[in-house]
Design a protein around this motif. Sequence first.
Motif, PDB file in Angstrom:
ATOM      1  N   ASP A   1       0.808  -1.226   0.000  1.00  0.00           N
ATOM      2  CA  ASP A   1       0.000   0.000   0.000  1.00  0.00           C
ATOM      3  C   ASP A   1       0.834   1.266   0.000  1.00  0.00           C
ATOM      4  N   GLU A   2       2.194   1.126   0.079  1.00  0.00           N
ATOM      5  CA  GLU A   2       3.071   2.293   0.011  1.00  0.00           C
ATOM      6  C   GLU A   2       3.635   2.511  -1.392  1.00  0.00           C
ATOM      7  N   ILE A   3       3.294   1.623  -2.335  1.00  0.00           N
ATOM      8  CA  ILE A   3       3.715   1.776  -3.730  1.00  0.00           C
ATOM      9  C   ILE A   3       2.736   2.724  -4.411  1.00  0.00           C
ATOM     10  N   THR A   4       3.198   3.941  -4.728  1.00  0.00           N
ATOM     11  CA  THR A   4       2.306   4.920  -5.359  1.00  0.00           C
ATOM     12  C   THR A   4       2.602   5.114  -6.845  1.00  0.00           C
ATOM     13  N   ALA A   5       3.687   4.523  -7.348  1.00  0.00           N
ATOM     14  CA  ALA A   5       4.027   4.668  -8.770  1.00  0.00           C
ATOM     15  C   ALA A   5       3.015   3.957  -9.662  1.00  0.00           C
ATOM     16  N   LEU A   6       2.329   2.970  -9.135  1.00  0.00           N
ATOM     17  CA  LEU A   6       1.259   2.281  -9.844  1.00  0.00           C
ATOM     18  C   LEU A   6      -0.050   2.724  -9.210  1.00  0.00           C
ATOM     19  N   ASN A   7      -0.853   3.460  -9.982  1.00  0.00           N
ATOM     20  CA  ASN A   7      -2.012   4.122  -9.394  1.00  0.00           C
ATOM     21  C   ASN A   7      -3.156   4.206 -10.397  1.00  0.00           C
ATOM     22  N   GLU A   8      -4.241   4.803  -9.983  1.00  0.00           N
ATOM     23  CA  GLU A   8      -5.417   4.911 -10.856  1.00  0.00           C
ATOM     24  C   GLU A   8      -5.110   5.663 -12.140  1.00  0.00           C
ATOM     25  N   GLU A   9      -4.256   6.683 -12.043  1.00  0.00           N
ATOM     26  CA  GLU A   9      -3.957   7.513 -13.209  1.00  0.00           C
ATOM     27  C   GLU A   9      -3.288   6.706 -14.328  1.00  0.00           C
ATOM     28  N   ASN A  10      -2.439   5.737 -13.982  1.00  0.00           N
ATOM     29  CA  ASN A  10      -1.799   4.902 -15.008  1.00  0.00           C
ATOM     30  C   ASN A  10      -2.395   3.504 -15.075  1.00  0.00           C
ATOM     31  N   ASP A  11      -3.617   3.372 -14.553  1.00  0.00           N
ATOM     32  CA  ASP A  11      -4.330   2.098 -14.571  1.00  0.00           C
ATOM     33  C   ASP A  11      -3.533   1.020 -13.841  1.00  0.00           C
ATOM     34  N   PHE A  12      -2.775   1.432 -12.842  1.00  0.00           N
ATOM     35  CA  PHE A  12      -2.013   0.542 -11.972  1.00  0.00           C
ATOM     36  C   PHE A  12      -0.965  -0.279 -12.722  1.00  0.00           C
ATOM     37  N   LYS A  13      -0.412   0.313 -13.781  1.00  0.00           N
ATOM     38  CA  LYS A  13       0.661  -0.361 -14.502  1.00  0.00           C
ATOM     39  C   LYS A  13       1.620   0.655 -15.114  1.00  0.00           C
ATOM     40  N   ALA A  14       2.875   0.256 -15.284  1.00  0.00           N
ATOM     41  CA  ALA A  14       3.889   1.110 -15.901  1.00  0.00           C
ATOM     42  C   ALA A  14       4.903   0.225 -16.590  1.00  0.00           C
ATOM     43  N   SER A  15       5.535   0.756 -17.645  1.00  0.00           N
ATOM     44  CA  SER A  15       6.424  -0.068 -18.454  1.00  0.00           C
ATOM     45  C   SER A  15       7.782   0.574 -18.683  1.00  0.00           C
ATOM     46  N   MET A  16       8.766  -0.266 -18.828  1.00  0.00           N
ATOM     47  CA  MET A  16      10.128   0.108 -19.223  1.00  0.00           C
ATOM     48  C   MET A  16      10.285  -0.366 -20.666  1.00  0.00           C
ATOM     49  N   TRP A  17      10.517   0.570 -21.596  1.00  0.00           N
ATOM     50  CA  TRP A  17      10.623   0.270 -23.025  1.00  0.00           C
ATOM     51  C   TRP A  17      12.097   0.267 -23.427  1.00  0.00           C
ATOM     52  N   VAL A  18      12.536  -0.821 -24.042  1.00  0.00           N
ATOM     53  CA  VAL A  18      13.937  -0.951 -24.462  1.00  0.00           C
ATOM     54  C   VAL A  18      13.969  -1.078 -25.982  1.00  0.00           C
ATOM     55  N   ASP A  19      14.513  -0.065 -26.642  1.00  0.00           N
ATOM     56  CA  ASP A  19      14.528  -0.057 -28.106  1.00  0.00           C
ATOM     57  C   ASP A  19      15.580  -1.014 -28.662  1.00  0.00           C
ATOM     58  N   TYR A  20      16.718  -1.123 -27.990  1.00  0.00           N
ATOM     59  CA  TYR A  20      17.751  -2.060 -28.434  1.00  0.00           C
ATOM     60  C   TYR A  20      18.796  -2.255 -27.349  1.00  0.00           C
ATOM     61  N   VAL A  21      19.532  -3.342 -27.497  1.00  0.00           N
ATOM     62  CA  VAL A  21      20.765  -3.587 -26.744  1.00  0.00           C
ATOM     63  C   VAL A  21      21.847  -3.878 -27.768  1.00  0.00           C
ATOM     64  N   ARG A  22      22.986  -3.195 -27.656  1.00  0.00           N
ATOM     65  CA  ARG A  22      24.105  -3.396 -28.584  1.00  0.00           C
ATOM     66  C   ARG A  22      25.399  -3.548 -27.787  1.00  0.00           C
ATOM     67  N   ILE A  23      26.258  -4.455 -28.252  1.00  0.00           N
ATOM     68  CA  ILE A  23      27.544  -4.676 -27.596  1.00  0.00           C
ATOM     69  C   ILE A  23      28.649  -4.562 -28.629  1.00  0.00           C
ATOM     70  N   TYR A  24      29.651  -3.763 -28.295  1.00  0.00           N
ATOM     71  CA  TYR A  24      30.811  -3.530 -29.152  1.00  0.00           C
ATOM     72  C   TYR A  24      32.066  -4.054 -28.443  1.00  0.00           C
ATOM     73  N   GLN A  25      33.046  -4.458 -29.226  1.00  0.00           N
ATOM     74  CA  GLN A  25      34.354  -4.792 -28.686  1.00  0.00           C
ATOM     75  C   GLN A  25      35.447  -4.262 -29.600  1.00  0.00           C
ATOM     76  N   LYS A  26      36.629  -4.114 -29.045  1.00  0.00           N
ATOM     77  CA  LYS A  26      37.777  -3.719 -29.853  1.00  0.00           C
ATOM     78  C   LYS A  26      38.419  -4.962 -30.445  1.00  0.00           C
ATOM     79  N   LYS A  27      38.719  -4.900 -31.733  1.00  0.00           N
ATOM     80  CA  LYS A  27      39.307  -6.050 -32.427  1.00  0.00           C
ATOM     81  C   LYS A  27      40.816  -5.898 -32.562  1.00  0.00           C
TER      82      LYS A  27
END
Length: 322
Positions: free
Chosen positions: A296-322
């Motif tokens: 009941d102390e979690i306020t980030a999920l509430n009526e205004e956001n329909d009790f849900k929230a998301s983390m959107w990740v467009d991509y993950v990329r990994i580079y190395q030196k050759k």
Amino acid sequence: MKFSKFFYMAAAAAVALMFAACEQKGGDEGEPDPPAPTMPSQEGSGETDGYVLVWEDLFDGEVLNEEDWNIEVNGNGGGNNELQYYRRDNVSIQTDPETNRRCLVLTAQREKELYNGKNFTSGRVNTKNKVAFKQGKFEALIKMPNTYKGLWPAWWAMGNNFDEVGWPACGEFDILEMGHSNSYRLGEEGAGKYFNGAFHWGPRWDQHKQHAQSTTYGYTMQDGEYHLFTWIWDDKSGSCYVDLDKYPDIPPYFTIDVSEVKPDDPTVPGNYLQVPYFVILNLAVGGNFPGIFKADEITALNEENDFKASMWVDYVRIYQKK
């Protein structure tokens, strides 16, 4: 990632102390103006300084590629007294209606009824035993949810020898975490400016060591835009950056010297970066980091956001030196 029951019980106390020791740094000095609200390209900071792209996931498919990713299903609290149950249903690939780009979406939500004893569900994925690299430039382009109060999004990595040696002997590099209880003093709008990076190591959970740095940045990461979070790891240091694609000369918000390696001294952090690391993305609810342990102390999920929230990740990329 699945830890033993003993680990979660034993590590909870150590992890609870971990964030109390976070080293504060910096404020707005020397930071750039907020970036213009335009969608960044999918090139990240690019093939600069000798780095060459070695792996990427643009999340362009209909579902998550499980040849590269593991979808975690558990409610063990992550060793941090978290309040969510991680399940497959909270991990999806969706098209962002504002950018028309496909993204990995991790969704935290308050359940109407308890789900396996939990008030909340969410998503967590990792590449353990599937995709792991030793040293390089690790990048993720992420649109963060509002974390105030109780959400804890993270982009991080652990040694791929985890199954053999456990935590913290495998090493843990927290590239980006948001939602710490210290951010609450900044209010809802300011909380998105506060974040940290950290490195954790040690031979056993009861000999855990950590180096953490937090910052209150010049602009928010929770503005509904995508921001690039970068970890550059070589034989000298591990450093974390934000929006390196827009500001290539920006200083790191976290750095640690790992140039020294002494196998006979388990306190030396460089010892724990001698193996490939796999990556993790998750959206936790409550726990030691936000300092909230009651639903009941979690306020980030509430009526205004329909009790849900998301983390959107467009991509993950990994580079190395050759």
